[in-house]
Design an enzyme around this catalytic site. Structure first.
Site, short mmCIF file in Angstrom:
data_model
loop_
_atom_site.label_atom_id
_atom_site.label_comp_id
_atom_site.label_asym_id
_atom_site.label_seq_id
_atom_site.Cartn_x
_atom_site.Cartn_y
_atom_site.Cartn_z
N ASP A 198 -23.74 -12.46 17.88
CA ASP A 198 -23.11 -11.33 18.57
C ASP A 198 -23.59 -11.33 20.01
O ASP A 198 -24.66 -11.85 20.32
CB ASP A 198 -23.44 -10.00 17.87
N ALA B 235 -2.83 -12.45 9.22
CA ALA B 235 -2.95 -11.30 10.12
C ALA B 235 -3.11 -9.99 9.37
O ALA B 235 -3.57 -9.00 9.92
CB ALA B 235 -1.73 -11.25 11.04
N HIS C 178 0.35 1.42 16.17
CA HIS C 178 0.25 0.26 17.07
C HIS C 178 1.39 0.27 18.11
O HIS C 178 2.12 -0.71 18.26
CB HIS C 178 0.24 -1.05 16.27
N TYR D 205 -0.43 4.36 10.61
CA TYR D 205 -0.73 3.33 11.62
C TYR D 205 0.52 3.17 12.49
O TYR D 205 1.65 3.09 11.96
CB TYR D 205 -1.02 1.97 10.96
N ALA E 220 -16.35 -5.83 10.42
CA ALA E 220 -15.87 -6.94 9.58
C ALA E 220 -16.97 -7.98 9.39
O ALA E 220 -17.21 -8.46 8.27
CB ALA E 220 -14.62 -7.58 10.21
N VAL F 287 -14.86 -11.20 16.08
CA VAL F 287 -15.20 -10.53 17.34
C VAL F 287 -14.09 -9.55 17.71
O VAL F 287 -12.94 -9.69 17.29
CB VAL F 287 -15.41 -11.51 18.51
N LEU F 288 -14.46 -8.56 18.49
CA LEU F 288 -13.46 -7.65 19.05
C LEU F 288 -13.92 -7.20 20.41
O LEU F 288 -15.06 -6.74 20.57
CB LEU F 288 -13.26 -6.43 18.13
N ARG G 106 0.84 -1.20 0.00
CA ARG G 106 0.00 0.00 0.00
C ARG G 106 0.88 1.26 0.00
O ARG G 106 2.09 1.18 0.19
CB ARG G 106 -0.90 0.00 1.24
N SER H 211 -24.78 -14.60 21.37
CA SER H 211 -23.59 -15.43 21.57
C SER H 211 -23.63 -16.19 22.89
O SER H 211 -23.84 -15.60 23.94
CB SER H 211 -22.36 -14.51 21.54
N ILE I 103 -10.57 -13.82 11.33
CA ILE I 103 -10.15 -12.42 11.06
C ILE I 103 -9.53 -11.82 12.31
O ILE I 103 -8.62 -10.98 12.24
CB ILE I 103 -11.36 -11.57 10.62
N LYS J 251 2.30 1.95 7.21
CA LYS J 251 2.74 1.16 8.37
C LYS J 251 3.66 1.99 9.26
O LYS J 251 4.24 2.99 8.84
CB LYS J 251 3.49 -0.09 7.91
N GLU K 199 -4.97 4.47 13.95
CA GLU K 199 -5.89 3.51 14.57
C GLU K 199 -6.60 4.06 15.80
O GLU K 199 -7.56 3.45 16.27
CB GLU K 199 -5.17 2.20 14.91
N1 LIG Z 1 -6.85 -10.12 9.92
C1 LIG Z 1 -6.91 -8.90 9.40
O1 LIG Z 1 -6.28 -8.61 8.39
C2 LIG Z 1 -7.81 -7.87 10.01
C3 LIG Z 1 -8.11 -6.69 9.31
C4 LIG Z 1 -9.00 -5.77 9.90
C5 LIG Z 1 -9.53 -6.05 11.17
N2 LIG Z 1 -9.18 -7.19 11.82
C6 LIG Z 1 -9.72 -7.57 13.14
O2 LIG Z 1 -11.06 -8.00 13.00
C7 LIG Z 1 -11.67 -7.96 14.28
C8 LIG Z 1 -13.05 -7.32 14.17
O3 LIG Z 1 -12.90 -5.93 13.88
P1 LIG Z 1 -14.18 -5.00 13.71
O4 LIG Z 1 -13.66 -3.68 13.23
O5 LIG Z 1 -15.23 -5.70 12.94
O6 LIG Z 1 -14.66 -4.84 15.23
P2 LIG Z 1 -16.07 -4.30 15.74
O7 LIG Z 1 -15.83 -3.72 17.10
O8 LIG Z 1 -16.74 -3.47 14.71
O9 LIG Z 1 -16.95 -5.64 15.90
C9 LIG Z 1 -16.71 -6.60 16.87
C10 LIG Z 1 -18.02 -7.26 17.23
O10 LIG Z 1 -17.73 -8.38 18.08
C11 LIG Z 1 -18.80 -8.49 19.00
N3 LIG Z 1 -18.43 -9.35 20.09
C12 LIG Z 1 -17.66 -9.08 21.18
N4 LIG Z 1 -17.59 -10.16 21.97
C13 LIG Z 1 -18.32 -11.15 21.39
C14 LIG Z 1 -18.66 -12.49 21.74
N5 LIG Z 1 -18.22 -13.05 22.87
N6 LIG Z 1 -19.45 -13.19 20.89
C15 LIG Z 1 -19.92 -12.64 19.75
N7 LIG Z 1 -19.65 -11.37 19.38
C16 LIG Z 1 -18.87 -10.63 20.18
C17 LIG Z 1 -19.10 -7.05 19.38
O11 LIG Z 1 -20.36 -6.89 19.98
C18 LIG Z 1 -18.98 -6.35 18.01
O12 LIG Z 1 -20.23 -6.27 17.35
C19 LIG Z 1 -10.68 -7.18 15.16
O13 LIG Z 1 -9.93 -8.09 15.94
C20 LIG Z 1 -9.80 -6.48 14.17
O14 LIG Z 1 -8.52 -6.18 14.72
C21 LIG Z 1 -8.32 -8.09 11.26
#
Ligand SMILES: NC(=O)c1ccc[n+]([C@@H]2O[C@H](COP(=O)([O-])OP(=O)(O)OC[C@H]3O[C@@H](n4cnc5c(N)ncnc54)[C@H](O)[C@@H]3O)[C@@H](O)[C@H]2O)c1
Length: 357
Positions: free
Chosen positions: A198, A299, A96, A94, A179, A239-240, A15, A220, A267, A75, A118
């Site tokens: 959720d 990741a 971190h 970014y 996501a 989840v997050l 990027r 959930s 994810i 980055k 971020e």
């Molecule tokens: N792998 C990658 O390349 C990549 C890229 C972007 C984001 N991510 C990761 O993806 C994840 C999600 O990001 P996001 O922006 O969608 O977050 P977000 O905060 O928008 O959504 C997270 C959701 O998880 C739910 N949640 C929390 N605990 C839960 C449980 N026990 N059971 C079910 N649902 C639950 C929350 O209520 C929320 O709706 C993060 O860890 C983020 O870092 C990874």
């Protein structure tokens, strides 16, 4: 203001921090933009594209860093770039930093002003510069999931949408945030049967309305996830829990009960993953087997689509870059609390103390 955009040098990063469209906006406002030669190549932009937008192309990273007052990247700087940091430089990228004490120290020692994409945060607590990458990861999760469900890829050999007279594939999305919602959109678009899980009932209400009844929603719990996973062809973990490691919601026992060749895309791997057995993988070797299932746990998923990722990222960052350039850093931070939430380090001091843990 003089704005610099170096080529990214972190491994596999294609990027770039600014597109020719961004250059055009800034130059029209009277700023100078320096782009390192070749910086846009991985995202489909040539030096000539930038030149036509009004950028000055310079040959080396050191020229960009030394001339810039505002340096825009993707980055975080890696060790080879620490020597470029200085007190009269503002870095917008970014960062971190909680995971990177060496960079934190380098920024403190140099007295650089560091604003992290971020942690820029809107009043509704959403993270506008992180959301585009979650959107991409979500959409990509179903695309890669569908691909790994193909027979030649070692998957179950199922078409997610089926055809008339055959069952649809079953997709379970755990975590219906940014996501997860985009994953569900793709899965619905392919004609799969989709269930979103959720913890937040208000969130499930929004999703139910948004999808007009085309997805099932579930609250959930261990039991619910266990039942859904047993019958799923594709499980997406999204989840997050902000600031915490992801909870392990899918256990190895659950995976063992899945049908052979089922696919799980974690994810949330960047937060440790929400499936037992998840470990981070790369685009060159993205999957591995757990029992008879296929895990995908890259990741840095947006890295697979640098053209889309660069556009999505810079669409979101440009308005803040413009504010920093037009108003100057002090006034831009004072005028916009959302941008100020991104201020991590300034004048040798850690401003965002969450970095220190
Ligand atoms: N792998 C990658 O390349 C990549 C890229 C972007 C984001 N991510 C990761 O993806 C994840 C999600 O990001 P996001 O922006 O969608 O977050 P977000 O905060 O928008 O959504 C997270 C959701 O998880 C739910 N949640 C929390 N605990 C839960 C449980 N026990 N059971 C079910 N649902 C639950 C929350 O209520 C929320 O709706 C993060 O860890 C983020 O870092 C990874």
């Amino acid at each position: 203001m003089i704005i610099g955009v170096p080529a990214e040098i972190k491994d596999s990063e294609r990027r770039v921090g600014m597109t020719p469209t961004g250059v055009d906006e800034l130059v029209a406002r009277g700023h100078r933009v320096l782009i390192q030669s070749g910086a846009g190549a991985g995202s489909g932009f040539s030096d000539d594209d930038y030149r036509a937008a009004g950028a000055e192309i310079v040959a080396t990273a050191v020229e960009v860093w030394n001339a810039a007052e505002l340096l825009v990247k993707v980055k975080e700087p890696i060790a080879a770039e620490y020597g470029y940091l200085r007190a009269d430089l503002t870095l917008f990228t970014y960062l971190h930093l909680a995971a990177d004490p060496a960079l934190t120290q380098a920024l403190v020692d140099a007295g650089t002003t560091a604003i992290a994409y971020e942690t820029v945060q809107l009043p509704d607590r959403s993270l506008p510069l992180l959301a585009p990458m979650s959107e991409i990861a979500g959409r990509l999760s179903v695309q890669v999931g569908a691909e790994h469900l193909l027979g030649p890829a070692g998957g179950r050999g199922i078409l997610l949408g089926g055809v008339p007279g055959t069952p649809r594939g079953r997709v379970v999305v755990i975590g219906g945030g940014v996501a997860g919602t985009h994953a569900a959109q793709m899965a619905v678009g392919l004609g799969a049967h989709v269930t979103i899980v959720d913890v937040s009932i208000p969130r499930l209400r929004v999703l139910d309305e948004q999808f007009g009844g085309r997805v099932d929603t579930r609250v959930s719990s261990r039991r619910t996830i266990s039942d859904l996973v047993a019958d799923a062809d594709l499980v997406v973990g999204s989840v997050l829990i902000p600031g915490a490691a992801a909870p392990k919601l899918v256990t190895l026992d659950m995976v063992e009960r899945m049908r052979p060749g089922s696919v799980l895309v974690d994810i949330a791997v960047d937060q440790g993953g929400c499936f037992e057995g998840t470990h981070a993988t790369t685009h060159s070797a993205p999957t591995y087997r757990v029992h008879d299932a296929i895990y995908y746990a890259v990741a840095n998923m947006p890295g697979a689509v640098p053209l889309t990722s660069t556009l999505a990222l810079t669409n979101a960052t440009l308005r803040y870059t413009i504010a920093l350039a037009d108003l100057g850093v002090d006034e831009a931070l004072a005028a916009d609390p959302s941008l100020a939430a991104g201020l991590s380090i300034r004048g040798g001091e850690v401003i965002d103390t969450r970095i220190l843990g």
